[in-house]
Design an enzyme around this catalytic site. Sequence first.
Site, PDB file in Angstrom:
ATOM      1  N   LYS A   1       0.814  -1.194   0.000  1.00 31.03           N
ATOM      2  CA  LYS A   1       0.000   0.000   0.000  1.00 31.03           C
ATOM      3  C   LYS A   1       0.856   1.255   0.000  1.00 31.03           C
ATOM      4  CE  LYS A   1      -3.486  -2.148   2.995  1.00 31.03           C
ATOM      5  NZ  LYS A   1      -4.110  -2.060   4.347  1.00 31.03           N
TER       6      LYS A   1
ATOM      7  N   GLU B   1       7.611   2.222  -5.792  1.00 27.05           N
ATOM      8  CA  GLU B   1       7.440   1.879  -4.377  1.00 27.05           C
ATOM      9  C   GLU B   1       7.766   3.062  -3.485  1.00 27.05           C
ATOM     10  OE1 GLU B   1       9.960  -1.134  -2.755  1.00 27.05           O
ATOM     11  OE2 GLU B   1      11.757  -0.006  -3.184  1.00 27.05           O
ATOM     12  N   ASP B   2       7.368   2.946  -2.231  1.00 30.39           N
ATOM     13  CA  ASP B   2       7.558   4.036  -1.270  1.00 30.39           C
ATOM     14  C   ASP B   2       8.997   4.140  -0.793  1.00 30.39           C
ATOM     15  OD1 ASP B   2       7.373   1.598   0.070  1.00 30.39           O
ATOM     16  OD2 ASP B   2       6.011   2.315   1.627  1.00 30.39           O
TER      17      ASP B   2
ATOM     18  N   ASP C   1      14.558  -0.086   1.639  1.00 34.95           N
ATOM     19  CA  ASP C   1      15.242  -0.203   2.933  1.00 34.95           C
ATOM     20  C   ASP C   1      16.409  -1.164   2.740  1.00 34.95           C
ATOM     21  OD1 ASP C   1      15.844  -0.917   5.660  1.00 34.95           O
ATOM     22  OD2 ASP C   1      13.912  -0.122   6.265  1.00 34.95           O
ATOM     23  N   THR C   2      16.212  -2.437   2.909  1.00 30.22           N
ATOM     24  CA  THR C   2      17.293  -3.384   2.632  1.00 30.22           C
ATOM     25  C   THR C   2      17.478  -3.558   1.119  1.00 30.22           C
ATOM     26  OG1 THR C   2      15.818  -5.283   2.581  1.00 30.22           O
ATOM     27  CG2 THR C   2      16.747  -4.698   4.722  1.00 30.22           C
ATOM     28  N   GLY C   3      16.411  -3.365   0.369  1.00 30.23           N
ATOM     29  CA  GLY C   3      16.457  -3.559  -1.084  1.00 30.23           C
ATOM     30  C   GLY C   3      16.042  -4.958  -1.497  1.00 30.23           C
TER      31      GLY C   3
ATOM     32  N   THR D   1      13.162  -6.530  -1.103  1.00 29.91           N
ATOM     33  CA  THR D   1      11.829  -6.563  -1.704  1.00 29.91           C
ATOM     34  C   THR D   1      11.924  -6.261  -3.192  1.00 29.91           C
ATOM     35  OG1 THR D   1      10.949  -5.731   0.361  1.00 29.91           O
ATOM     36  CG2 THR D   1       9.481  -5.640  -1.527  1.00 29.91           C
TER      37      THR D   1
ATOM     38  N   LYS E   1      16.807   4.323   2.068  1.00 30.44           N
ATOM     39  CA  LYS E   1      17.396   4.434   3.397  1.00 30.44           C
ATOM     40  C   LYS E   1      18.874   4.056   3.358  1.00 30.44           C
ATOM     41  CE  LYS E   1      14.271   3.341   6.821  1.00 30.44           C
ATOM     42  NZ  LYS E   1      13.685   2.569   7.923  1.00 30.44           N
TER      43      LYS E   1
ATOM     44  N   PHE F   1      13.168   5.196  11.206  1.00 30.38           N
ATOM     45  CA  PHE F   1      11.872   4.712  10.765  1.00 30.38           C
ATOM     46  C   PHE F   1      10.972   5.907  10.500  1.00 30.38           C
ATOM     47  CE2 PHE F   1       7.799   2.610  10.705  1.00 30.38           C
ATOM     48  CZ  PHE F   1       8.110   1.474   9.983  1.00 30.38           C
TER      49      PHE F   1
ATOM     50  N   ASP G   1       3.587   3.440   6.448  1.00 27.53           N
ATOM     51  CA  ASP G   1       2.857   3.119   7.679  1.00 27.53           C
ATOM     52  C   ASP G   1       3.742   2.596   8.786  1.00 27.53           C
ATOM     53  OD1 ASP G   1       3.392   0.557   6.393  1.00 27.53           O
ATOM     54  OD2 ASP G   1       2.012  -0.275   7.868  1.00 27.53           O
TER      55      ASP G   1
ATOM     56  N   ARG H   1      -0.563   6.393   7.381  1.00 31.11           N
ATOM     57  CA  ARG H   1      -0.571   6.538   5.920  1.00 31.11           C
ATOM     58  C   ARG H   1      -1.276   7.831   5.506  1.00 31.11           C
ATOM     59  NH1 ARG H   1       1.149   1.545   3.838  1.00 31.11           N
ATOM     60  NH2 ARG H   1       0.321  -0.285   4.885  1.00 31.11           N
TER      61      ARG H   1
END
Length: 211
Positions: free
Chosen positions: A69, A127-128, A131-133, A135, A159, A180, A187, A193
């Site tokens: 989302k 995507e939003d 982070d780790t990459g 996904t 990030k 964070f 979210d 959100r």
Amino acid sequence: MAAHSPSVVNSNDEPGYDLDLFCKTNHYAEDLQKVFVPHGLIMDRTERLARDVMKEMGGHHLVALCVLKGGYKFFADLNRNSDKSIPMTVDFIRLKSYCNDQSTGEIKVIGGDDLSTLTEKNVLIVEDITDTGKTMQTLLSLVKKHKPKMVKAASLLVKRTPRSVRYRPDFVGFEIPDKFVVGYALDYNEYFRDLNHVCVITETRKAKYKA
Ligand code: HPA
Ligand code: MG
């Protein structure tokens, strides 16, 4: 294409902005520490990103693939700013890799259409946050199986984290420290959100929204 995609860089000691300087969602007033990226700045940066995307990908049928989302606001604003001279279709996919504020290391595809529609198209994954990459790496390999003409990724935020697999998207809005953040569709256990700005959450208030 630059070897390292340019982005606005927020330094590690970026103080952010006091919440009182902006209109905000009152029910979250106690839960947020600082406004980190104000909504207006997101709008300005997105306008430019849309132009960059069109320059690199706009010559052929474009499929904009939104990662739900968290990507929905960035996706809508990016599309609103895109050039209307080529056919563009949209698609939506849902993945989940987070519980509380920790990556579970495992990515679940919860929804999405038949990815065979991506064959021979120019696919932009939106995507939003990276982070780790992990996904995005997983999703990219999934999309590539369907033989798109081209596939690129746009992420509003990246990030700087030691957990990174060193993947960097083709289009990046802002590079942020390892904090964070919530808001603008990002979210914390489904809350925040609805905030317009990207904000840093107050550590001591996280418990209130624990899953
Ligand atoms: N905020 C919200 N969702 C996220 C984040 C974050 O900082 N990192 C990865 N998913
Ligand atoms: Mg999330």
